[in-house]
Design an enzyme around this catalytic site. Structure first.
Site, PDB file in Angstrom:
ATOM      1  NE  ARG A 128      33.244  70.252  40.299  1.00  0.00           N
ATOM      2  CZ  ARG A 128      32.255  70.587  41.120  1.00  0.00           C
ATOM      3  NH1 ARG A 128      32.442  70.599  42.426  1.00  0.00           N
ATOM      4  NH2 ARG A 128      31.078  70.913  40.643  1.00  0.00           N
ATOM      5  CE  LYS A 150      48.672  57.446  29.023  1.00  0.00           C
ATOM      6  NZ  LYS A 150      48.909  56.768  27.731  1.00  0.00           N
ATOM      7  CD  GLU A 192      51.998  46.048  28.548  1.00  0.00           C
ATOM      8  OE1 GLU A 192      52.855  46.841  28.103  1.00  0.00           O
ATOM      9  OE2 GLU A 192      50.792  46.077  28.223  1.00  0.00           O
ATOM     10  CE  LYS A 234      53.328  53.764  32.870  1.00  0.00           C
ATOM     11  NZ  LYS A 234      52.087  53.083  32.540  1.00  0.00           N
ATOM     12  CD  GLU A 244      50.865  58.711  25.270  1.00  0.00           C
ATOM     13  OE1 GLU A 244      50.602  58.095  26.322  1.00  0.00           O
ATOM     14  OE2 GLU A 244      50.475  58.361  24.157  1.00  0.00           O
ATOM     15  NE  ARG A 248      52.377  57.829  30.299  1.00  0.00           N
ATOM     16  CZ  ARG A 248      51.647  57.991  31.383  1.00  0.00           C
ATOM     17  NH1 ARG A 248      51.589  59.162  31.977  1.00  0.00           N
ATOM     18  NH2 ARG A 248      50.980  56.994  31.908  1.00  0.00           N
ATOM     19  CG  ASN A 252      51.442  54.125  23.121  1.00  0.00           C
ATOM     20  OD1 ASN A 252      50.941  53.694  24.149  1.00  0.00           O
ATOM     21  ND2 ASN A 252      51.347  55.390  22.748  1.00  0.00           N
ATOM     22  CG  HIS A 255      50.523  49.082  23.607  1.00  0.00           C
ATOM     23  ND1 HIS A 255      51.751  48.557  23.911  1.00  0.00           N
ATOM     24  CD2 HIS A 255      49.758  48.918  24.721  1.00  0.00           C
ATOM     25  CE1 HIS A 255      51.742  48.118  25.156  1.00  0.00           C
ATOM     26  NE2 HIS A 255      50.539  48.311  25.679  1.00  0.00           N
ATOM     27  CG  HIS A 259      45.525  49.333  21.610  1.00  0.00           C
ATOM     28  ND1 HIS A 259      46.060  50.570  21.899  1.00  0.00           N
ATOM     29  CD2 HIS A 259      45.552  48.646  22.768  1.00  0.00           C
ATOM     30  CE1 HIS A 259      46.409  50.619  23.178  1.00  0.00           C
ATOM     31  NE2 HIS A 259      46.112  49.458  23.729  1.00  0.00           N
ATOM     32  CG  HIS A 273      46.636  44.874  27.027  1.00  0.00           C
ATOM     33  ND1 HIS A 273      46.337  45.759  26.005  1.00  0.00           N
ATOM     34  CD2 HIS A 273      47.753  45.363  27.616  1.00  0.00           C
ATOM     35  CE1 HIS A 273      47.227  46.740  25.999  1.00  0.00           C
ATOM     36  NE2 HIS A 273      48.094  46.520  26.969  1.00  0.00           N
TER      37      HIS A 273
HETATM   38  N1  LIG Z   1      46.260  52.855  33.058  1.00  0.00           N
HETATM   39  C1  LIG Z   1      47.254  52.381  32.349  1.00  0.00           C
HETATM   40  O1  LIG Z   1      48.291  53.026  32.194  1.00  0.00           O
HETATM   41  C2  LIG Z   1      47.133  51.022  31.752  1.00  0.00           C
HETATM   42  C3  LIG Z   1      48.252  50.409  31.202  1.00  0.00           C
HETATM   43  C4  LIG Z   1      48.119  49.108  30.717  1.00  0.00           C
HETATM   44  C5  LIG Z   1      46.894  48.462  30.780  1.00  0.00           C
HETATM   45  N2  LIG Z   1      45.820  49.099  31.321  1.00  0.00           N
HETATM   46  C6  LIG Z   1      44.523  48.433  31.424  1.00  0.00           C
HETATM   47  O2  LIG Z   1      44.656  47.320  32.288  1.00  0.00           O
HETATM   48  C7  LIG Z   1      43.623  46.386  31.997  1.00  0.00           C
HETATM   49  C8  LIG Z   1      44.202  45.002  32.025  1.00  0.00           C
HETATM   50  O3  LIG Z   1      44.698  44.771  33.308  1.00  0.00           O
HETATM   51  P1  LIG Z   1      45.044  43.290  33.827  1.00  0.00           P
HETATM   52  O4  LIG Z   1      45.805  42.583  32.781  1.00  0.00           O
HETATM   53  O5  LIG Z   1      45.614  43.449  35.167  1.00  0.00           O
HETATM   54  O6  LIG Z   1      43.619  42.598  33.824  1.00  0.00           O
HETATM   55  P2  LIG Z   1      42.495  42.387  34.952  1.00  0.00           P
HETATM   56  O7  LIG Z   1      42.424  43.507  35.882  1.00  0.00           O
HETATM   57  O8  LIG Z   1      41.270  42.048  34.176  1.00  0.00           O
HETATM   58  O9  LIG Z   1      42.990  41.085  35.708  1.00  0.00           O
HETATM   59  C9  LIG Z   1      43.095  39.867  35.023  1.00  0.00           C
HETATM   60  C10 LIG Z   1      42.342  38.752  35.734  1.00  0.00           C
HETATM   61  O10 LIG Z   1      43.099  38.319  36.866  1.00  0.00           O
HETATM   62  C11 LIG Z   1      42.302  38.355  38.044  1.00  0.00           C
HETATM   63  N3  LIG Z   1      43.226  38.632  39.134  1.00  0.00           N
HETATM   64  C12 LIG Z   1      43.831  39.819  39.414  1.00  0.00           C
HETATM   65  N4  LIG Z   1      44.733  39.652  40.380  1.00  0.00           N
HETATM   66  C13 LIG Z   1      44.691  38.356  40.739  1.00  0.00           C
HETATM   67  C14 LIG Z   1      45.421  37.580  41.687  1.00  0.00           C
HETATM   68  N5  LIG Z   1      46.415  38.105  42.410  1.00  0.00           N
HETATM   69  N6  LIG Z   1      45.101  36.273  41.801  1.00  0.00           N
HETATM   70  C15 LIG Z   1      44.149  35.714  41.023  1.00  0.00           C
HETATM   71  N7  LIG Z   1      43.444  36.392  40.099  1.00  0.00           N
HETATM   72  C16 LIG Z   1      43.722  37.702  39.959  1.00  0.00           C
HETATM   73  C17 LIG Z   1      41.275  39.394  37.778  1.00  0.00           C
HETATM   74  O11 LIG Z   1      40.138  39.205  38.574  1.00  0.00           O
HETATM   75  C18 LIG Z   1      40.993  39.166  36.287  1.00  0.00           C
HETATM   76  O12 LIG Z   1      40.105  38.095  36.132  1.00  0.00           O
HETATM   77  C19 LIG Z   1      43.076  46.783  30.641  1.00  0.00           C
HETATM   78  O13 LIG Z   1      41.804  47.329  30.814  1.00  0.00           O
HETATM   79  C20 LIG Z   1      44.036  47.836  30.138  1.00  0.00           C
HETATM   80  O14 LIG Z   1      43.405  48.805  29.330  1.00  0.00           O
HETATM   81  C21 LIG Z   1      45.925  50.358  31.806  1.00  0.00           C
HETATM   82 ZN   LIG Z   2      49.822  47.618  27.531  1.00  0.00          ZN
END
Ligand SMILES: NC(=O)c1ccc[n+]([C@@H]2O[C@H](COP(=O)([O-])OP(=O)(O)OC[C@H]3O[C@@H](n4cnc5c(N)ncnc54)[C@H](O)[C@@H]3O)[C@@H](O)[C@H]2O)c1
Ligand SMILES: [Zn+2]
Length: 375
Positions: A128, A150, A192, A234, A244, A248, A252, A255, A259, A273
């Site tokens: 939990r 999030k 971003e 942020k 949000e 907040r 978006n 987005h 999306h 993304h």
């Molecule tokens: N929680 C939130 O507030 C929030 C905000 C924005 C996005 N997101 C989420 O984030 C995700 C996207 O994240 P992302 O863009 O980081 O993608 P990701 O985590 O898929 O990473 C992108 C790629 O880079 C590789 N990688 C990561 N770090 C590396 C490094 N230092 N060297 C070499 N390779 C590396 C990973 O293995 C992957 O193949 C989505 O699922 C999205 O929904 C969440």
């Molecule tokens: Zn985003």
């Protein structure tokens, strides 16, 4: 603001008892043991990561923890969006229990946004809720997903449909780790970064106009400064509206369009993304100019900036992969930000003047998107 001053102070996310620091710098992984140690109630932790990080940087992290006599077990998930699944969540939770994690222990999420969202949600759920530390390794994760609490996974019905607000206790953004990140991922993360400038920081935008190339090309002072500015933005937005309820939602920007594009194309890596967000941001500026909120000159400046950063800004080249305008508007309606069927859009009164509106009719959106699909 042309020459960023080096400022090593952590950025504080001011959420009272749930507040935390974001440390930003080139050697955060090497220093992880000393920085994380004070948060541990016993010298043991579990690192959740993906196989790309496990191959490249996990040893450095394990050594850093080991140097502080912190025992580590690791859970490695496959890289990519597909790991934000019910199946992988189950696997991670089972592995955490197998690793002997207790209610008062701490998990480390070591990776991009995928690992952060997945491990964060596992941390919110197992026993939990247990503490977790974010060590984001993509530009996107450092400036966005690791901050704000999030967490979540995807369902077949869409992205991030199951999740929880669960703030980390600490964020370590190691700028050196970005050296192994593919250039395309850096550019996607940049979408971003400049988003914060477009929302409410014209001065940051003017700085990025001069320094974008340096931010994109190398891990230097400029990149670190851009990450710090983004985290400050942020942190301020999250502190003002953690769950949000209102402002907040400005985050978006780009987005709601973005999306819909991601949903249409699929989460296969064809459209990242950040690339979808860049297109969505360009569309938001374009629509804002068309509706008379923004000057056409500001919209042009913004779109040209995104294009110079090597980001896509239009949908016509994707049109054979996308539904028609009506279909796109329908996909925008599936976004979980929709309230009572009304789409809340983030539009702009110029550079740095984002605002929320629920007043744009679907017929207006359809006409606009039809023209963008077939200019
Ligand atoms: N929680 C939130 O507030 C929030 C905000 C924005 C996005 N997101 C989420 O984030 C995700 C996207 O994240 P992302 O863009 O980081 O993608 P990701 O985590 O898929 O990473 C992108 C790629 O880079 C590789 N990688 C990561 N770090 C590396 C490094 N230092 N060297 C070499 N390779 C590396 C990973 O293995 C992957 O193949 C989505 O699922 C999205 O929904 C969440
Ligand atoms: Zn985003």
């Amino acid at each position: 603001m042309t020459s960023p001053v080096s400022d090593n102070k952590p950025v504080r996310v001011d959420l009272g008892a749930r507040g935390y620091d974001i440390h930003i710098g080139p050697d955060m992984i090497e220093r992880a043991g000393g920085l994380i140690g004070p948060f541990l109630r016993r010298p043991k932790t579990v690192v959740v990561t993906d196989s790309n990080l496990a191959d490249r940087h996990l040893d450095t992290l394990v050594t850093a923890l080991d140097d502080e006599n912190i025992a580590v077990s690791t859970i490695v998930v496959p890289p990519g969006e597909a790991s934000k699944s019910v199946t992988e969540l189950g696997r991670v939770c089972e592995a955490l229990i197998e690793a002997g994690i207790e209610r008062r222990d701490t998990i480390i999420a070591f990776g991009g946004g995928v690992v952060g969202d997945l491990a964060g949600f596992a941390a919110a759920s197992v026993h939990r809720g247990i503490d977790f530390v974010q060590i984001p390794t993509t530009l996107l994760a450092q400036v966005d997903s690791s901050v704000g609490g999030k967490t979540g996974i995807n369902l077949s019905h869409g992205k991030n449909l199951v999740g929880a607000f669960h703030q980390p206790v600490l964020v370590l953004a190691d700028t050196g780790v970005l050296d192994t990140l593919p250039e395309r991922e850096i550019r996607a993360g940049y979408a971003e970064v400049v988003k914060y400038a477009f929302i409410d920081n014209r001065i940051f935008f003017d700085w990025l106009e001069v320094n974008a190339a340096a931010v994109l090309d190398r891990s230097g002072m400029e990149r670190e400064y851009a990450i710090r500015q983004s985290c400050l933005s942020k942190a301020a937005i999250v502190a003002a509206d953690e769950r949000e309820g209102g402002s907040r939602a400005l985050l978006n920007l780009g987005h709601t369009f973005g999306h819909a594009l991601e949903a249409a194309i699929g989460y296969t890596g064809e459209l990242l993304h950040g690339e979808a967000v860049a297109i969505g941001t360009a569309l938001a500026f374009d629509l804002s100019a068309r509706l008379g909120f923004s000057s056409p000159a500001d919209a042009e400046t913004a779109i040209a900036h995104l294009a110079r950063a090597g980001l896509p800004t239009g949908i016509s080249s994707l049109s054979n992969r996308l539904p028609n305008a009506q279909g796109l508007v329908r996909l925008m309606g599936n976004d979980k930000k929709v309230v009572g069927g009304a789409k809340t859009l983030v539009l702009l009164r110029g550079l740095g003047g984002a605002f929320l509106t629920g007043d744009v009719r679907d017929s207006v959106l359809e006409e606009f998107l039809a023209e963008k699909l077939n200019p």
